[in-house]
Write an enzyme that holds these catalytic residues in place. Structure first.
Site, PDB file in Angstrom:
ATOM      1  N   ASN A 100      -4.558  -3.186  -2.417  1.00 61.32           N
ATOM      2  CA  ASN A 100      -4.494  -4.245  -1.413  1.00 61.32           C
ATOM      3  C   ASN A 100      -3.120  -4.910  -1.520  1.00 61.32           C
ATOM      4  O   ASN A 100      -2.132  -4.268  -1.226  1.00 61.32           O
ATOM      5  CB  ASN A 100      -5.643  -5.236  -1.509  1.00 61.32           C
ATOM      6  N   THR A 123       0.926  -1.114   0.000  1.00 62.94           N
ATOM      7  CA  THR A 123       0.000   0.000   0.000  1.00 62.94           C
ATOM      8  C   THR A 123       0.956   1.150   0.000  1.00 62.94           C
ATOM      9  O   THR A 123       2.165   0.935   0.102  1.00 62.94           O
ATOM     10  CB  THR A 123      -0.838  -0.057   1.290  1.00 62.94           C
ATOM     11  N   ASP A 125     -10.426  -7.953   1.672  1.00 64.39           N
ATOM     12  CA  ASP A 125     -10.502  -7.272   2.973  1.00 64.39           C
ATOM     13  C   ASP A 125     -11.855  -7.465   3.657  1.00 64.39           C
ATOM     14  O   ASP A 125     -12.011  -7.137   4.832  1.00 64.39           O
ATOM     15  CB  ASP A 125     -10.221  -5.771   2.820  1.00 64.39           C
ATOM     16  N   GLY A 149       1.039  -1.561   5.145  1.00 67.80           N
ATOM     17  CA  GLY A 149       1.371  -2.676   6.025  1.00 67.80           C
ATOM     18  C   GLY A 149       0.174  -3.488   6.472  1.00 67.80           C
ATOM     19  O   GLY A 149       0.254  -4.214   7.463  1.00 67.80           O
ATOM     20  N   GLY A 150      -0.955  -3.385   5.760  1.00 62.29           N
ATOM     21  CA  GLY A 150      -2.119  -4.192   6.117  1.00 62.29           C
ATOM     22  C   GLY A 150      -2.481  -3.983   7.573  1.00 62.29           C
ATOM     23  O   GLY A 150      -2.563  -2.844   8.055  1.00 62.29           O
TER      24      GLY A 150
HETATM   25  O1  DON Z   1      -7.138  -1.520   3.486  1.00 66.90           O
HETATM   26  C1  DON Z   1      -6.405  -2.298   4.072  1.00 66.90           C
HETATM   27  O2  DON Z   1      -6.320  -2.388   5.271  1.00 66.90           O
HETATM   28  C2  DON Z   1      -5.496  -3.182   3.239  1.00 66.90           C
HETATM   29  N1  DON Z   1      -6.080  -3.440   1.958  1.00 66.90           N
HETATM   30  C3  DON Z   1      -4.192  -2.501   3.130  1.00 66.90           C
HETATM   31  C4  DON Z   1      -3.192  -3.333   2.385  1.00 66.90           C
HETATM   32  C5  DON Z   1      -1.816  -2.980   2.708  1.00 66.90           C
HETATM   33  O3  DON Z   1      -1.536  -2.129   3.494  1.00 66.90           O
HETATM   34  C6  DON Z   1      -0.795  -3.764   2.032  1.00 66.90           C
HETATM   35  N2  DON Z   1       0.457  -3.278   2.406  1.00 66.90           N
HETATM   36  N3  DON Z   1       1.405  -3.027   2.734  1.00 66.90           N
END
Ligand code: DON
Length: 561
Positions: free
Chosen positions: A391, A371, A413, A463-464
């Site tokens: 994502n 992201t 998600d 970072g999800g």
């Molecule tokens: O929206 C979210 O929480 C996830 N889709 C974010 C994905 C993400 O941060 C991947 N990355 N480093």
């Protein structure tokens, strides 16, 4: 002094094993931009130089990132932005993807009732209706001062004339190439006639340039209608995807009330649902406010224990209570209330770890996660924190033929099945089930901290599931540990998300002896990891000067004037 040298020591150690990048910190009194791509940050600052405000610069930077950092910068995905205006008002905009109109709760379950992760991540059905173009243009119209054509022009130039690929990007393209073999349009962009691109080669994206020109000329209709929409829908039909012309034409970004919290005299402004980020950081800060974090010492067992126990409780609440507020009654007042945080933390024992309830078993993502977050501030204090994503890195890996951009795989998600971990090991239930037109719950946490109405900190991260904790720690480093922005961002971090019951630890995140002490307190799983938790490109305002840093964990860049 001691603390600084301690951190510097670990930074040196960590940098040796850092995958790429170095902290790039710049200062300016007219404006700053920091992002995952030096080229994109330079675009933003050039717009400021031309007289644009921070919103103009943010929109220009976001379109440029779609060209220069395609694994996460995008026009085929979505994101969130928090904007502090020059009169001190803070607004937030949600341009998160939406589930297509024909989506349904069980759409990713196979015949045996198990989640088919290949389908939820790597298929045309994995894509939500993209929100970035609608959001960026809407923000520009409301709060920008420049024409659409002017702010999109630099991105068009970068796509049309190309730019030399960095070693970092060439390697990353090669890494994902195999996963794109079924999609000729993806191969055409991310390989050089089937062979890996080499560092230094000029990378031109003609189809993307044409799509950007249509957006520049026609506004949102250049993406959601007409040729771009036709190309996207043709690919959906070819691959059995769900997005329809009606879904595209009907997409809208939403302006939402920010989440507002406070911490030791500072005000925290962050993203409300469908992101869980703002509510969780405020909840965790509320839990910590009663404790003297500073005197515990950065990286001490006491401080880490306190943080982990706050994380454990906040992430458990996320799984239970959070989803798209347009579909589910998220108890936001409760989650962000200081009394609730006090109640929730009553069972905190400073000497003993609690156990995450033994339900579900989280797993850690094997995939590259990407992201991207960038921060902008101008000379009038207008500040923008924008986090955007497909994502996973490169989304579902499908480039729309003829249109040159990647589609997201944000549908993962959602909670595809109650209490079944998603790609980030996050659990969810009813609040985040798939429904037509609904936005999937996010962890993205673009955040602005102010004091007496004036901007102090602009931050956020990829970072999800770990995003929220990265933002939490950058804030603690600035507000409690009084670090400058470079140290606050570069300092090693830890992560706990309730399930799995495990503390992920970057090298150097614990002081000497803290690990043994945490184990003695009953923390059962201390899991060392590499130096790569987040990428928090952030800005700190100190004595009238804006200091912007790009996170040394990756190869970004900051720019100032
Ligand atoms: O929206 C979210 O929480 C996830 N889709 C974010 C994905 C993400 O941060 C991947 N990355 N480093």
């Amino acid at each position: 002094m001691l603390r600084r040298s301690f951190i510097s020591f670990f930074l040196i150690v960590s940098l040796v094993i850092a995958p790429s990048g170095f902290a790039n910190t710049v200062s300016g009194s007219n404006g700053v931009v920091t992002s995952r791509s030096q080229l994109a940050s330079d675009v933003g600052v050039e717009i400021l130089r031309q007289g644009g405000n921070a919103v103009d610069a943010a929109v220009a930077t976001a379109f440029a990132l779609a060209v220069t950092y395609p694994s996460a910068g995008n026009i085929g995905g979505g994101g969130f932005m928090v904007i502090r205006l020059d009169d001190g008002t803070v607004v937030t905009q949600d341009h998160r993807e939406k589930a297509p109109g024909t989506a349904f709760p069980d759409m990713f379950l196979d015949d045996a009732g198990n989640v088919d992760r290949r389908k939820s991540l790597y298929s045309a059905q994995a894509a939500g209706v993209p929100g970035s173009v609608a959001g960026l243009l809407d923000a520009l119209e409301r709060y920008g001062s420049m024409d659409r054509e002017q702010v999109i022009a630099p991105a068009i130039k970068l796509a049309e004339e190309g730019f030399p690929l960095s070693a970092d990007m060439a390697q990353d393209f090669e890494r994902v190439l195999n996963s794109m073999r079924d999609y000729p349009a993806s191969m055409a962009v991310f390989s050089n006639n089937g062979q890996p691109w080499q560092a230094g080669e000029l990378w031109v994206q003609k189809d993307l340039a044409e799509t950007l020109k249509r957006i520049s000329a026609e506004g949102r209709d250049g993406f959601y209608k007409g040729k771009t929409a036709d190309l996207l829908i043709a690919e959906m039909q070819r691959l059995d995807g769900m997005i329809s012309h009606e879904d595209l034409a009907g997409y809208n970004a939403e302006w939402r009330e920010p989440i507002k919290g406070s911490y030791r005299g500072y005000d925290i402004w962050s993203m409300p649902p469908p992101s869980s980020g703002g509510a969780l950081v405020v909840q965790m800060m509320n839990m910590l406010e009663a404790y003297d974090v500073k005197s515990m010492g950065w990286g001490s067992a006491e401080a880490i224990h306190l943080m982990v126990e706050a994380q454990r409780r906040a992430y458990a609440d996320r799984a239970e209570h959070m989803g798209d507020p347009d579909f589910y009654p998220v108890p936001l007042d409760m989650l962000t209330d200081k009394n609730y945080a006090r109640q929730r933390f009553l069972d905190f024992n400073p000497d003993q770890a609690s156990r995450s309830a033994d339900i579900g078993s989280g797993s850690w993502p094997m995939e590259s996660m990407e992201t991207t977050h960038f921060s902008v501030m101008d000379k009038n204090g207008i500040s923008v924190a924008l986090t955007t994503t497909l994502n996973l890195g490169y989304g579902n890996r499908i480039v729309v033929p003829g249109a040159g951009f990647l589609l997201n795989n944000e549908m993962d998600d959602f909670s595809a099945k109650p209490n079944e971990p998603n790609a980030y090991g996050l659990l969810g239930d009813e609040a985040n089930k798939i429904e037509p037109g609904k936005r999937m719950l996010s962890s993205m946490t673009p955040t602005i901290v102010t004091r007496d109405g004036e901007p102090v900190l602009v931050t956020g991260s990829p970072g999800g599931s770990t995003i929220i904790n990265t933002v939490f720690q950058v804030m603690l480093n600035v507000l409690d540990h009084e670090m400058g922005i470079e140290d606050a961002v570069a300092s090693p971090r830890i992560h706990h998300q309730w399930q799995p019951d495990m503390i992920r630890i970057e090298p150097g995140a614990l002081q000497d002896g803290a690990q043994q002490r945490l184990e003695a307190m009953g923390h059962i799983d201390l899991a060392p990891m590499g130096y790569g938790l987040g990428d928090a490109n952030s800005i700190l305002m100190q004595n009238g000067v804006m200091h912007a840093t790009s996170d040394p964990r990756s190869d970004g860049g900051a720019s100032a004037y």
